[in-house]
Structure formats: structure tokens, C-alpha cells
Design an enzyme around this catalytic site. Sequence first.
Site, mmCIF file in Angstrom:
data_model
loop_
_atom_site.group_PDB
_atom_site.id
_atom_site.type_symbol
_atom_site.label_atom_id
_atom_site.label_comp_id
_atom_site.label_asym_id
_atom_site.label_seq_id
_atom_site.Cartn_x
_atom_site.Cartn_y
_atom_site.Cartn_z
ATOM 1 N N ARG A 192 0.863 -1.184 0.000
ATOM 2 C CA ARG A 192 0.000 0.000 0.000
ATOM 3 C C ARG A 192 0.893 1.226 0.000
ATOM 4 O O ARG A 192 1.944 1.239 0.648
ATOM 5 C CB ARG A 192 -0.872 0.061 1.266
ATOM 6 N N HIS A 224 13.439 -1.893 -1.513
ATOM 7 C CA HIS A 224 12.914 -1.971 -2.879
ATOM 8 C C HIS A 224 13.916 -2.753 -3.726
ATOM 9 O O HIS A 224 15.122 -2.511 -3.632
ATOM 10 C CB HIS A 224 12.715 -0.562 -3.442
HETATM 11 C C1 GRF Z 1 10.643 -7.819 -1.847
HETATM 12 O O1 GRF Z 1 11.229 -8.021 -3.106
HETATM 13 C C2 GRF Z 1 10.831 -6.404 -1.408
HETATM 14 O O2 GRF Z 1 12.015 -5.822 -1.882
HETATM 15 C C3 GRF Z 1 9.646 -5.702 -2.025
HETATM 16 O O3 GRF Z 1 8.591 -6.625 -1.932
HETATM 17 C C4 GRF Z 1 9.129 -7.943 -1.902
HETATM 18 C C5 GRF Z 1 8.575 -8.600 -0.685
HETATM 19 O O4 GRF Z 1 8.911 -9.952 -0.627
HETATM 20 N N1 GRF Z 1 9.374 -4.447 -1.375
HETATM 21 P P1 GRF Z 1 8.725 -10.755 0.715
HETATM 22 O O5 GRF Z 1 7.256 -10.676 1.097
HETATM 23 O O6 GRF Z 1 9.598 -10.127 1.759
HETATM 24 O O7 GRF Z 1 9.131 -12.156 0.400
#
Ligand code: GRF
Length: 206
Positions: free
Chosen positions: A103, A121
Site C-alpha cells: 500500500r 525496494h
Molecule cells: C521484496 O522483493 C521487497 O524488496 C519488495 O517486496 C518484496 C517482498 O517480498 N518491497 P517478501 O514478502 O519479503 O518475500
Amino acid sequence: MWGTSPKKKTTDVAGARVAVLVSGRGSNLRALLGAARTWQGHIAVVISNVADAPALEIARAAGVETRVVAAIKGQPRADYDARLDAELRGLSIDWIVLAGFMRILSDGFVAAWPERIVNIHPSLLPAFAGLDPHQRAIDAGVRFAGCTVHLVEPGAVDGGRILDQRVVPVYPGDTAEHLAARVLVEEHDLYPSVIRGLLARSPAHR
Ligand code: GRF
């Protein structure tokens, strides 16, 4: 509309109280949970906007309190964020760690937690902010991708001061899936260590 947090005891030996916000799989949450014992603080709660997010199971299995703050259809973003803010204040949270929280937080919410919201990210920001960063990196022909941990600041999705990054090579013929998997390995190492550093410098908010 944004709350204030209750006064904390100065004798809070457990250190900073971290809330991890999730929406899905929870692999970063798992990495954070695994490393939290080395922090000057602990994960006090895991909050999701998705009631059946697998990440919540990971938190429960680790004995961490979970909460669901579900969106209500038609509710303005600021109202959702006010509910989230109230949960966090009620739990005397010091740091908000976004780990796949799908979100966008309103500028009002972000401004109410200055330098206290962290995100990861899966790109070398400022390149490829937003959705689908791995495929976009491949399509752009870049030789190096990676991940970025940054503070969340008002006015920019995936913007805000960069805290640290990891570089991952993009191979000829790479697929988004393969690249994402290699970037994820770095995420799981980078994110807990950045949080550890933040808590060491500034263990508690109040
Ligand atoms: C990860 O790639 C993170 O960088 C991004 O969303 C993804 C989440 O993956 N913001 P997880 O739920 O931690 O496996």
C-alpha cells in the site's frame, strides 16, 4: 488527525519497538526475525493489510504478535492510514519497517513518522522505482541490478534518503524470476543489517 504515542518508561530495556508491515510472502520478514536478536530492539508486532498473508503465519510461528488492518472498500486512503497510525501508537512503536507492504502510505502519515519508516525496494534506486523493477531492468539492458533500503519520505513512492544498497549482476538471457531470486538473497542479508545499524544509533523514539 495523527496520534501521539503514550510516554514510554525510560527503563525500557528491550530497546526500540519495531513494527513490520507486510502484505504477502514474508521472506524479508523471516530474515528480519532471524536477525532481530542482534538488535538493540525487537519486532513488537507484524501488521498486514491482507488477512491471509503468508507472512502473518511466519510471525505467529515466531511468537510475534500480529494484527490485521484491512482496507474498507471506498474508504479514503487517509482514513486507512489513521487507523494504522492508531494501532502503531497504541503499541508504542518506534520504527516502522515495510517488508513487501503493498500500500502507498499518504504523505500525512509519512510526515507523522519522520525518519522512522524504512522500506526495501528490489532495484538500485532511483532507477526502477514502482512495480515490476526486475523486468524493467532487463528490458532496459542494464548490466547491474540490486536492492535499496531507504527512508520513506513524503512525496515520493520508493523515494527518500538511501541508507544502503547491494548490487547484483544481470546475466545475458536473465529472466525476471531468476534475477528476482538473486536480488532477494541480497535483500535478506542487507535489510536486517541496516535495521540493526539504525537501532544502534537511535534505539528508541521517545
Ligand atoms: C521484496 O522483493 C521487497 O524488496 C519488495 O517486496 C518484496 C517482498 O517480498 N518491497 P517478501 O514478502 O519479503 O518475500
